[in-house]
Write a protein that holds these residues in place. Structure first.
Motif, PDB file in Angstrom:
ATOM      1  N   LEU A 175       1.478 -15.514  -0.024  1.00  0.00           N
ATOM      2  CA  LEU A 175       2.001 -14.152   0.107  1.00  0.00           C
ATOM      3  C   LEU A 175       1.876 -13.342  -1.175  1.00  0.00           C
ATOM      4  CD1 LEU A 175       5.211 -14.877   2.231  1.00  0.00           C
ATOM      5  CD2 LEU A 175       2.979 -14.059   3.034  1.00  0.00           C
ATOM      6  N   ASN A 176       1.577 -13.985  -2.290  1.00  0.00           N
ATOM      7  CA  ASN A 176       1.400 -13.251  -3.548  1.00  0.00           C
ATOM      8  C   ASN A 176       0.245 -12.260  -3.468  1.00  0.00           C
ATOM      9  OD1 ASN A 176       3.527 -14.432  -5.059  1.00  0.00           O
ATOM     10  ND2 ASN A 176       2.286 -16.253  -5.414  1.00  0.00           N
ATOM     11  N   PHE A 177      -0.743 -12.546  -2.605  1.00  0.00           N
ATOM     12  CA  PHE A 177      -1.860 -11.610  -2.481  1.00  0.00           C
ATOM     13  C   PHE A 177      -1.379 -10.236  -2.003  1.00  0.00           C
ATOM     14  CE2 PHE A 177      -4.427 -15.555  -2.252  1.00  0.00           C
ATOM     15  CZ  PHE A 177      -5.436 -15.212  -3.140  1.00  0.00           C
ATOM     16  N   PHE A 178      -0.330 -10.222  -1.196  1.00  0.00           N
ATOM     17  CA  PHE A 178       0.151  -8.950  -0.649  1.00  0.00           C
ATOM     18  C   PHE A 178       0.781  -8.058  -1.714  1.00  0.00           C
ATOM     19  CE2 PHE A 178      -0.078 -11.560   3.185  1.00  0.00           C
ATOM     20  CZ  PHE A 178      -0.616 -10.662   4.108  1.00  0.00           C
ATOM     21  N   THR A 179       1.123  -8.617  -2.878  1.00  0.00           N
ATOM     22  CA  THR A 179       1.708  -7.805  -3.947  1.00  0.00           C
ATOM     23  C   THR A 179       0.674  -6.902  -4.607  1.00  0.00           C
ATOM     24  OG1 THR A 179       1.375  -9.484  -5.671  1.00  0.00           O
ATOM     25  CG2 THR A 179       3.422  -9.607  -4.386  1.00  0.00           C
ATOM     26  N   HIS A 180      -0.588  -7.126  -4.315  1.00  0.00           N
ATOM     27  CA  HIS A 180      -1.655  -6.332  -4.920  1.00  0.00           C
ATOM     28  C   HIS A 180      -2.114  -5.181  -4.028  1.00  0.00           C
ATOM     29  CE1 HIS A 180      -2.083  -9.157  -8.247  1.00  0.00           C
ATOM     30  NE2 HIS A 180      -1.980 -10.124  -7.364  1.00  0.00           N
ATOM     31  N   ILE A 181      -1.399  -4.974  -2.913  1.00  0.00           N
ATOM     32  CA  ILE A 181      -1.683  -3.855  -2.023  1.00  0.00           C
ATOM     33  C   ILE A 181      -0.353  -3.270  -1.544  1.00  0.00           C
ATOM     34  CG2 ILE A 181      -3.892  -4.773  -1.206  1.00  0.00           C
ATOM     35  CD1 ILE A 181      -2.472  -5.745   1.319  1.00  0.00           C
ATOM     36  N   VAL A 182      -0.437  -2.112  -0.901  1.00  0.00           N
ATOM     37  CA  VAL A 182       0.708  -1.590  -0.143  1.00  0.00           C
ATOM     38  C   VAL A 182       0.429  -1.976   1.304  1.00  0.00           C
ATOM     39  CG1 VAL A 182       2.060   0.431   0.500  1.00  0.00           C
ATOM     40  CG2 VAL A 182       0.963   0.334  -1.740  1.00  0.00           C
ATOM     41  N   PRO A 183       0.944  -3.110   1.752  1.00  0.00           N
ATOM     42  CA  PRO A 183       0.525  -3.660   3.051  1.00  0.00           C
ATOM     43  C   PRO A 183       0.738  -2.676   4.193  1.00  0.00           C
ATOM     44  CG  PRO A 183       1.841  -5.263   1.826  1.00  0.00           C
ATOM     45  CD  PRO A 183       1.971  -3.942   1.111  1.00  0.00           C
ATOM     46  N   CYS A 184      -0.366  -2.371   4.879  1.00  0.00           N
ATOM     47  CA  CYS A 184      -0.330  -1.451   6.026  1.00  0.00           C
ATOM     48  C   CYS A 184       0.231  -0.087   5.645  1.00  0.00           C
ATOM     49  CB  CYS A 184       0.458  -2.068   7.179  1.00  0.00           C
ATOM     50  SG  CYS A 184      -0.232  -3.643   7.736  1.00  0.00           S
ATOM     51  N   GLY A 185       0.202   0.232   4.345  1.00  0.00           N
ATOM     52  CA  GLY A 185       0.679   1.517   3.876  1.00  0.00           C
ATOM     53  C   GLY A 185       2.183   1.661   3.859  1.00  0.00           C
ATOM     54  N   ILE A 186       2.913   0.550   3.995  1.00  0.00           N
ATOM     55  CA  ILE A 186       4.381   0.585   4.029  1.00  0.00           C
ATOM     56  C   ILE A 186       4.896  -0.037   2.729  1.00  0.00           C
ATOM     57  CG2 ILE A 186       6.453  -0.143   5.270  1.00  0.00           C
ATOM     58  CD1 ILE A 186       4.695  -0.366   7.785  1.00  0.00           C
ATOM     59  N   SER A 187       5.470   0.777   1.872  1.00  0.00           N
ATOM     60  CA  SER A 187       5.796   0.329   0.519  1.00  0.00           C
ATOM     61  C   SER A 187       7.177  -0.312   0.396  1.00  0.00           C
ATOM     62  CB  SER A 187       5.709   1.509  -0.456  1.00  0.00           C
ATOM     63  OG  SER A 187       6.626   2.529  -0.092  1.00  0.00           O
ATOM     64  N   ASP A 188       8.058  -0.082   1.361  1.00  0.00           N
ATOM     65  CA  ASP A 188       9.438  -0.535   1.193  1.00  0.00           C
ATOM     66  C   ASP A 188       9.796  -1.726   2.085  1.00  0.00           C
ATOM     67  OD1 ASP A 188       9.265   0.895   3.535  1.00  0.00           O
ATOM     68  OD2 ASP A 188      11.216   1.882   3.300  1.00  0.00           O
ATOM     69  N   LYS A 189       8.784  -2.439   2.591  1.00  0.00           N
ATOM     70  CA  LYS A 189       9.028  -3.600   3.447  1.00  0.00           C
ATOM     71  C   LYS A 189       8.302  -4.819   2.882  1.00  0.00           C
ATOM     72  CE  LYS A 189      11.107  -0.828   6.371  1.00  0.00           C
ATOM     73  NZ  LYS A 189      12.579  -0.732   6.423  1.00  0.00           N
ATOM     74  N   GLU A 190       8.820  -6.000   3.199  1.00  0.00           N
ATOM     75  CA  GLU A 190       8.208  -7.245   2.747  1.00  0.00           C
ATOM     76  C   GLU A 190       7.236  -7.779   3.797  1.00  0.00           C
ATOM     77  OE1 GLU A 190      11.002 -10.245   1.626  1.00  0.00           O
ATOM     78  OE2 GLU A 190      12.386  -8.799   0.722  1.00  0.00           O
ATOM     79  N   VAL A 191       6.358  -8.680   3.319  1.00  0.00           N
ATOM     80  CA  VAL A 191       5.516  -9.457   4.216  1.00  0.00           C
ATOM     81  C   VAL A 191       6.046 -10.885   4.211  1.00  0.00           C
ATOM     82  CG1 VAL A 191       3.182 -10.321   4.664  1.00  0.00           C
ATOM     83  CG2 VAL A 191       3.508  -8.001   3.773  1.00  0.00           C
ATOM     84  N   THR A 192       6.055 -11.512   5.363  1.00  0.00           N
ATOM     85  CA  THR A 192       6.586 -12.863   5.465  1.00  0.00           C
ATOM     86  C   THR A 192       5.604 -13.756   6.217  1.00  0.00           C
ATOM     87  OG1 THR A 192       8.574 -14.140   6.025  1.00  0.00           O
ATOM     88  CG2 THR A 192       7.853 -12.475   7.628  1.00  0.00           C
TER      89      THR A 192
END
Length: 224
Positions: free
Chosen positions: A166-183
């Motif tokens: 999941l660390n890879f997701f810290t290098h993008i704004v996942p799906c353009g949503i900046s205030d939510k986490e990826v799990t």
């Protein structure tokens, strides 16, 4: 209805895009039936057709160190990550033949991931107007980005996080949503996960159930 399935191991985005293009053409011409690609990508950031590269946070030097490529795909949706231990399903379906609209199709993809998560005691949800994909509370478990050609033939599809880094997701704004986490499924469940291939098979089974399809595996040579 019977649906053949093609399984690829760690296919690059270029290979997957070209294969989808060929399958879409053959499906549109009626040369093949509905087909499902099941695969994993090497670490890759993909951007949808709106080319929202502003949501890529990593510099070229960081991308080199991470060993991640960036690709623009002809799908809907924003930027996301694809990589090992993430199941990806790319359905090539005729929505016209299945008598499905685009919204019902996306809901079927959501149900595919929701049902799979439920096998591990994880309560996921979809059907959100302002955020795509499948979520566990405010944490995104699975992404959806689709293309529908000629108003009927689908490509691209869903990415379900089994146990990716999941660390890879810290290098993008996942799906353009900046205030939510990826799990991930592993992070959310209290149950020990089986091999990722087992979870992928369960995801495919959930897909077949959601769209009332029978399964059979084929080789690429069978499509020649």
């Amino acid at each position: 209805m019977s649906q053949p399935r093609i399984t690829l191991s760690k296919a690059t985005v270029d290979v997957a895009l070209e294969l989808q293009r060929l399958l879409v053409e053959r499906r549109r011409a009626g040369l093949i039936g509905d087909t499902l690609l099941s695969l994993q990508h090497p670490p890759t950031f993909t951007v949808g057709k709106r080319k929202t590269l502003q949501n890529l946070l990593a510099t070229p030097d960081v991308l080199d160190k991470l060993g991640v490529e960036v690709h623009v795909a002809d799908r809907g949706g924003d930027i996301t990550f694809h990589g090992p231990r993430q199941a990806i399903l790319y359905p090539i379906l005729s929505l016209k033949d299945m008598k499905l609209g685009a919204r019902k199709y996306v809901e079927g993809l959501e149900d595919t991931m929701i049902d799979t998560a439920s096998l591990y005691g994880v309560r996921a949800q979809g059907r959100f107007k302002t955020r795509t994909g499948v979520w566990v509370e405010d944490r995104k478990l699975g992404a959806i980005g689709v293309r529908i050609s000629s108003g009927s033939i689908t490509s691209h599809g869903l990415a379900f996080n089994i146990d990716p880094d999941l660390n890879f997701f810290t290098h993008i704004v996942p799906c353009g949503i900046s205030d939510k986490e990826v799990t991930s499924l592993k992070k959310e469940t209290q149950i020990t996960l089986p091999d990722e291939h087992v979870v992928t098979e369960q995801l495919i089974e959930s897909f077949a159930t959601a769209f009332k399809l029978e399964k059979r595996s084929i080789d690429l040579d069978d499509l020649q």
